[in-house]
Design a protein around this motif. Structure first.
Motif, mmCIF file in Angstrom:
data_model
loop_
_atom_site.group_PDB
_atom_site.id
_atom_site.type_symbol
_atom_site.label_atom_id
_atom_site.label_comp_id
_atom_site.label_asym_id
_atom_site.label_seq_id
_atom_site.Cartn_x
_atom_site.Cartn_y
_atom_site.Cartn_z
ATOM 1 N N ILE A 31 -6.899 11.585 8.026
ATOM 2 C CA ILE A 31 -7.983 10.681 8.405
ATOM 3 C C ILE A 31 -7.733 9.266 7.897
ATOM 4 O O ILE A 31 -8.039 8.292 8.575
ATOM 5 C CB ILE A 31 -9.330 11.207 7.848
ATOM 6 C CG1 ILE A 31 -9.615 12.591 8.442
ATOM 7 C CG2 ILE A 31 -10.457 10.232 8.131
ATOM 8 C CD1 ILE A 31 -10.766 13.312 7.760
ATOM 9 N N ASP A 32 -7.175 9.149 6.708
ATOM 10 C CA ASP A 32 -6.968 7.830 6.117
ATOM 11 C C ASP A 32 -5.834 7.888 5.104
ATOM 12 O O ASP A 32 -5.606 8.920 4.466
ATOM 13 C CB ASP A 32 -8.244 7.341 5.446
ATOM 14 C CG ASP A 32 -8.229 5.852 5.111
ATOM 15 O OD1 ASP A 32 -7.439 5.112 5.720
ATOM 16 O OD2 ASP A 32 -9.012 5.444 4.238
ATOM 17 N N TYR A 33 -5.143 6.765 4.954
ATOM 18 C CA TYR A 33 -4.034 6.645 4.009
ATOM 19 C C TYR A 33 -3.981 5.191 3.577
ATOM 20 O O TYR A 33 -3.741 4.302 4.393
ATOM 21 C CB TYR A 33 -2.724 7.033 4.699
ATOM 22 C CG TYR A 33 -1.507 7.109 3.802
ATOM 23 C CD1 TYR A 33 -0.977 8.337 3.443
ATOM 24 C CD2 TYR A 33 -0.874 5.964 3.337
ATOM 25 C CE1 TYR A 33 0.156 8.418 2.644
ATOM 26 C CE2 TYR A 33 0.253 6.036 2.538
ATOM 27 C CZ TYR A 33 0.760 7.267 2.204
ATOM 28 O OH TYR A 33 1.876 7.354 1.411
ATOM 29 N N GLU A 34 -4.233 4.949 2.323
ATOM 30 C CA GLU A 34 -4.243 3.579 1.808
ATOM 31 C C GLU A 34 -3.327 3.456 0.596
ATOM 32 O O GLU A 34 -3.291 4.345 -0.259
ATOM 33 C CB GLU A 34 -5.654 3.155 1.412
ATOM 34 C CG GLU A 34 -6.616 3.080 2.586
ATOM 35 C CD GLU A 34 -6.203 2.081 3.654
ATOM 36 O OE1 GLU A 34 -5.591 1.048 3.316
ATOM 37 O OE2 GLU A 34 -6.472 2.354 4.837
ATOM 38 N N ILE A 35 -2.615 2.358 0.544
ATOM 39 C CA ILE A 35 -1.761 2.022 -0.600
ATOM 40 C C ILE A 35 -2.404 0.831 -1.290
ATOM 41 O O ILE A 35 -2.811 -0.124 -0.635
ATOM 42 C CB ILE A 35 -0.350 1.627 -0.134
ATOM 43 C CG1 ILE A 35 0.292 2.766 0.655
ATOM 44 C CG2 ILE A 35 0.519 1.229 -1.330
ATOM 45 C CD1 ILE A 35 1.567 2.368 1.361
ATOM 46 N N TYR A 36 -2.522 0.912 -2.605
ATOM 47 C CA TYR A 36 -3.110 -0.220 -3.314
ATOM 48 C C TYR A 36 -2.505 -0.374 -4.700
ATOM 49 O O TYR A 36 -1.900 0.547 -5.245
ATOM 50 C CB TYR A 36 -4.634 -0.104 -3.379
ATOM 51 C CG TYR A 36 -5.151 1.101 -4.133
ATOM 52 C CD1 TYR A 36 -5.482 1.006 -5.477
ATOM 53 C CD2 TYR A 36 -5.325 2.328 -3.504
ATOM 54 C CE1 TYR A 36 -5.956 2.094 -6.181
ATOM 55 C CE2 TYR A 36 -5.800 3.426 -4.198
ATOM 56 C CZ TYR A 36 -6.117 3.303 -5.526
ATOM 57 O OH TYR A 36 -6.581 4.393 -6.212
ATOM 58 N N PHE A 37 -2.669 -1.575 -5.228
ATOM 59 C CA PHE A 37 -2.192 -1.902 -6.569
ATOM 60 C C PHE A 37 -3.370 -1.785 -7.526
ATOM 61 O O PHE A 37 -4.359 -2.505 -7.376
ATOM 62 C CB PHE A 37 -1.647 -3.326 -6.625
ATOM 63 C CG PHE A 37 -0.511 -3.595 -5.675
ATOM 64 C CD1 PHE A 37 0.491 -2.674 -5.483
ATOM 65 C CD2 PHE A 37 -0.446 -4.781 -4.981
ATOM 66 C CE1 PHE A 37 1.548 -2.931 -4.615
ATOM 67 C CE2 PHE A 37 0.604 -5.055 -4.112
ATOM 68 C CZ PHE A 37 1.601 -4.122 -3.933
ATOM 69 N N PRO A 38 -3.284 -0.914 -8.525
ATOM 70 C CA PRO A 38 -4.393 -0.783 -9.470
ATOM 71 C C PRO A 38 -4.552 -2.045 -10.326
ATOM 72 O O PRO A 38 -3.570 -2.710 -10.649
ATOM 73 C CB PRO A 38 -3.990 0.420 -10.321
ATOM 74 C CG PRO A 38 -2.512 0.496 -10.215
ATOM 75 C CD PRO A 38 -2.165 -0.040 -8.858
ATOM 76 N N GLN A 39 -5.776 -2.330 -10.672
ATOM 77 C CA GLN A 39 -6.049 -3.530 -11.458
ATOM 78 C C GLN A 39 -5.575 -3.422 -12.899
ATOM 79 O O GLN A 39 -5.349 -4.432 -13.555
ATOM 80 C CB GLN A 39 -7.541 -3.837 -11.444
ATOM 81 C CG GLN A 39 -8.038 -4.283 -10.098
ATOM 82 C CD GLN A 39 -9.511 -4.626 -10.122
ATOM 83 O OE1 GLN A 39 -10.257 -4.154 -10.967
ATOM 84 N NE2 GLN A 39 -9.928 -5.465 -9.195
ATOM 85 N N ASP A 40 -5.412 -2.209 -13.393
ATOM 86 C CA ASP A 40 -5.069 -2.028 -14.803
ATOM 87 C C ASP A 40 -3.565 -1.967 -15.072
ATOM 88 O O ASP A 40 -3.144 -1.658 -16.177
ATOM 89 C CB ASP A 40 -5.753 -0.784 -15.354
ATOM 90 C CG ASP A 40 -5.277 0.509 -14.722
ATOM 91 O OD1 ASP A 40 -4.605 0.456 -13.671
ATOM 92 O OD2 ASP A 40 -5.583 1.583 -15.264
ATOM 93 N N SER A 41 -2.737 -2.253 -14.054
ATOM 94 C CA SER A 41 -1.295 -2.212 -14.267
ATOM 95 C C SER A 41 -0.584 -3.167 -13.304
ATOM 96 O O SER A 41 -0.899 -3.205 -12.114
ATOM 97 C CB SER A 41 -0.759 -0.797 -14.046
ATOM 98 O OG SER A 41 0.652 -0.798 -14.078
ATOM 99 N N ALA A 42 0.391 -3.879 -13.825
ATOM 100 C CA ALA A 42 1.202 -4.766 -12.983
ATOM 101 C C ALA A 42 2.407 -4.029 -12.409
ATOM 102 O O ALA A 42 3.192 -4.616 -11.662
ATOM 103 C CB ALA A 42 1.675 -5.956 -13.812
ATOM 104 N N ASN A 43 2.568 -2.746 -12.749
ATOM 105 C CA ASN A 43 3.745 -1.996 -12.326
ATOM 106 C C ASN A 43 3.448 -0.840 -11.370
ATOM 107 O O ASN A 43 4.313 -0.461 -10.593
ATOM 108 C CB ASN A 43 4.473 -1.434 -13.552
ATOM 109 C CG ASN A 43 4.964 -2.529 -14.463
ATOM 110 O OD1 ASN A 43 5.609 -3.464 -14.023
ATOM 111 N ND2 ASN A 43 4.627 -2.442 -15.731
#
Length: 69
Positions: free
Chosen positions: A40-52
């Motif tokens: 139904i859905d697939y999202e890639i995101y960068f977490p706010q608590d890590s730059a890596n």
């Protein structure tokens, strides 16, 4: 309607996130997964608590659909 949510976090070596993300994009990972029956859905995101790190959130119609994946 019951759905299955899966969250994956990739813990990457410092400085590797952009290359990892670009490989996801170049290989159309999101699009391929979304084309699978039951995705139904697939999202890639960068977490706010890590730059890596990179996170992925998937939403599936059922456990069976995700297991076929």
């Amino acid at each position: 309607m019951k759905c299955l949510f899966i969250q994956v976090r990739f813990y990457l070596k410092p400085g590797c996130r952009n290359d990892f993300y670009q490989r996801f994009r170049d290989n159309n990972i999101r699009e391929m997964s979304l084309s699978e029956e039951g995705n139904i859905d697939y999202e890639i995101y960068f977490p706010q608590d890590s730059a890596n790190d990179i996170c992925i959130m998937e939403k599936w119609e059922s456990i069976q659909a995700q297991e076929k994946h």
